[in-house]
Write a protein that holds these residues in place. Sequence first.
Motif, PDB file in Angstrom:
ATOM      1  N   ASN A  74      -2.921  -4.466  -0.572  1.00  0.00           N
ATOM      2  CA  ASN A  74      -1.854  -3.777  -1.316  1.00  0.00           C
ATOM      3  C   ASN A  74      -2.263  -3.300  -2.704  1.00  0.00           C
ATOM      4  OD1 ASN A  74       0.605  -4.028   0.442  1.00  0.00           O
ATOM      5  ND2 ASN A  74       0.089  -6.211   0.282  1.00  0.00           N
ATOM      6  N   LYS A  77      -2.564   0.455  -3.841  1.00  0.00           N
ATOM      7  CA  LYS A  77      -1.511   1.416  -3.513  1.00  0.00           C
ATOM      8  C   LYS A  77      -0.858   1.921  -4.800  1.00  0.00           C
ATOM      9  CE  LYS A  77      -0.948  -0.634   1.052  1.00  0.00           C
ATOM     10  NZ  LYS A  77      -0.222  -1.623   1.890  1.00  0.00           N
ATOM     11  N   HIS A 110      -7.922   1.672  -0.474  1.00  0.00           N
ATOM     12  CA  HIS A 110      -6.741   1.938   0.351  1.00  0.00           C
ATOM     13  C   HIS A 110      -5.509   1.852  -0.533  1.00  0.00           C
ATOM     14  CE1 HIS A 110      -4.175   1.740   3.951  1.00  0.00           C
ATOM     15  NE2 HIS A 110      -3.493   0.818   3.316  1.00  0.00           N
ATOM     16  N   TRP A 114       0.119   8.227   0.139  1.00  0.00           N
ATOM     17  CA  TRP A 114       0.858   7.629   1.264  1.00  0.00           C
ATOM     18  C   TRP A 114       2.335   7.729   0.957  1.00  0.00           C
ATOM     19  CZ3 TRP A 114       1.298   1.636   2.198  1.00  0.00           C
ATOM     20  CH2 TRP A 114       1.749   1.381   3.509  1.00  0.00           C
ATOM     21  N   GLN A 117       5.214   2.485  -0.123  1.00  0.00           N
ATOM     22  CA  GLN A 117       4.779   1.735  -1.304  1.00  0.00           C
ATOM     23  C   GLN A 117       4.410   2.690  -2.451  1.00  0.00           C
ATOM     24  OE1 GLN A 117       2.324  -1.132   1.327  1.00  0.00           O
ATOM     25  NE2 GLN A 117       2.981  -2.443  -0.374  1.00  0.00           N
ATOM     26  N   ASN A 158      -2.965   8.637   3.944  1.00  0.00           N
ATOM     27  CA  ASN A 158      -2.591   7.642   4.941  1.00  0.00           C
ATOM     28  C   ASN A 158      -1.322   8.076   5.663  1.00  0.00           C
ATOM     29  OD1 ASN A 158      -2.944   5.093   6.211  1.00  0.00           O
ATOM     30  ND2 ASN A 158      -1.536   4.091   4.769  1.00  0.00           N
ATOM     31  N   GLU A 159      -1.361   7.996   6.984  1.00  0.00           N
ATOM     32  CA  GLU A 159      -0.176   8.165   7.836  1.00  0.00           C
ATOM     33  C   GLU A 159       0.578   9.483   7.640  1.00  0.00           C
ATOM     34  OE1 GLU A 159       2.125   4.580   7.259  1.00  0.00           O
ATOM     35  OE2 GLU A 159       0.602   3.337   8.212  1.00  0.00           O
ATOM     36  N   GLN A 234      -6.118   2.920  12.556  1.00  0.00           N
ATOM     37  CA  GLN A 234      -5.634   1.631  12.040  1.00  0.00           C
ATOM     38  C   GLN A 234      -5.742   0.518  13.077  1.00  0.00           C
ATOM     39  OE1 GLN A 234      -1.733   1.866  10.216  1.00  0.00           O
ATOM     40  NE2 GLN A 234      -2.388   3.391   8.704  1.00  0.00           N
ATOM     41  N   GLU A 264      -7.588  -1.187  10.375  1.00  0.00           N
ATOM     42  CA  GLU A 264      -6.562  -2.216  10.137  1.00  0.00           C
ATOM     43  C   GLU A 264      -6.294  -3.018  11.401  1.00  0.00           C
ATOM     44  OE1 GLU A 264      -3.071  -0.545   8.213  1.00  0.00           O
ATOM     45  OE2 GLU A 264      -4.270   0.851   7.037  1.00  0.00           O
ATOM     46  N   TRP A 304      -6.963  -6.466   9.710  1.00  0.00           N
ATOM     47  CA  TRP A 304      -5.933  -6.401   8.661  1.00  0.00           C
ATOM     48  C   TRP A 304      -5.454  -7.814   8.357  1.00  0.00           C
ATOM     49  CZ3 TRP A 304      -6.055  -2.746   5.463  1.00  0.00           C
ATOM     50  CH2 TRP A 304      -5.019  -2.546   4.543  1.00  0.00           C
TER      51      TRP A 304
END
Length: 460
Positions: A74, A77, A110, A114, A117, A158-159, A234, A264, A304
């Motif tokens: 985390n 982020k 990471h 994104w 978060q 990301n994503e 991931q 992940e 992960w």
Amino acid sequence: MKLQSLRRAAVGVSAAALLLIGGAPSGHAAEAPVLRDLAAAKGIYYGTAVSASKLNGTYASVVTEQFDSITPGNEMKWGSVEPTRGSYNWSGADAVVDFAEANDQKVRGHTLVWHSQLPSWVENGTWTADSLRTVMTDHIATEAGRYKGRIDHWDVVNEPFNEDGTRRQSIFQTAIGDSYIADAFRAARAADPDAKLYLNDYNVEGINAKSTAMYDLVKSFKEQGVPIDGVGLQAHLILGQVPSTLQANIQRFADLGVDVVITELDIRMTVPPTEAQLAQQKADYKAVTSACVAVARCKGITVWGFTDSDSWIPDFFDGYGAATPYDENYQPKPAYYGIAEALGWTGDTTPGPTGGCAVTYTVQNQWDTGFTAQVTVKNSGTTAVNGWQLAWSWPSGQSVNQAWNATVTQSGSAVTATNASYNASVAPGSTVTFGFNGTLSGANTAPTGFTLNGTDCTTA
Ligand code: XIL
């Protein structure tokens, strides 16, 4: 980095010295595989996500000994590093990067862009395309610039996709439009030219609409000269559901001219797990690792969280857990041996306890032709035993005819007692007890020389 290599070399020497002092075990050396070394021999890395606040004690030891890449779970982020506009908190991110450098590990950064978060000031701000693009590229310049030269891979975006392959309607997508991804990659390249730049997403492990959208985007980036080096799959998987097209999917991205990594990996199951579920999880971890090993451009795998005590799964998937290769007490699960096997390890998947075992053998009852005995085995070592075989040899012609809490077989004078399904795991410091009725011919001399999974036990 050099310091750490020395440290690891020193650990190797002392382990060898200990073995010599203790005498070579009769069966096999109860040596656990080392994932980072096995992976290196296959030309890939094996990594784990970490929590900066936990990097001490046993947690840190396992991270150091087993993994050669770490990812802050985390701490990098946007919401962690810049919760309010212009005020930064780098403590967690710095701690992870410093730890990696002290332990000869790569870092996967990471993540820079994104939808989740995100600080509220970004997510709920009022933006024009230009103003958000500037904020986004400034953020990338600041964060990737801070760690310039110290990050091996950045998950730049990301994503970005929905399940059907359309774009996720994140604030970046809605305010800036389709071009935000290319903008982010260009900004990341400018900020840290040596970092490999990755596009990362979930449910893109097999060939499907979402992974095909990712494929098409990477292809267009290659055609247009947008800087991209790899894709991250991931791999938050469900037990028994490793996509059959995983390797083919990795291969098609490799054929586009980008690297692929599993970023992940975890494999969740309903809890509490059964032995059968843990065996399936071993097969699944092995399959994922094998698929990466099979494709030259697959550069590595990150789990992960390596321990069930540091996994996001129980908090995010109701009724699920046990998703990582180590249990909550840092003991390797069958999954860990599945990874090791896929990396070419051929050792015993049920090693005896490192540090030994102690057997108490008691004849509880005896008559002319038979007797009843109880055997208690203590794991006096420091590693768990997951599945066990206790072996001994009869000194005076006895034989076993009926056992409980174990399955006992005999060939000549050699006896093997195998765990029942409910007493397979013996944690360090704990004991397991089974019993049997035997037949006598004359004396009933107590056996010595017990071995647990090949490791010599003392006899009380
Ligand atoms: C997860 C973290 O592990 C949790 O601690 C946090 O509460 C939520 O995010 N995909 C990602 C990761 O890219 O950043 C997510 O990590 C898991 C899903």
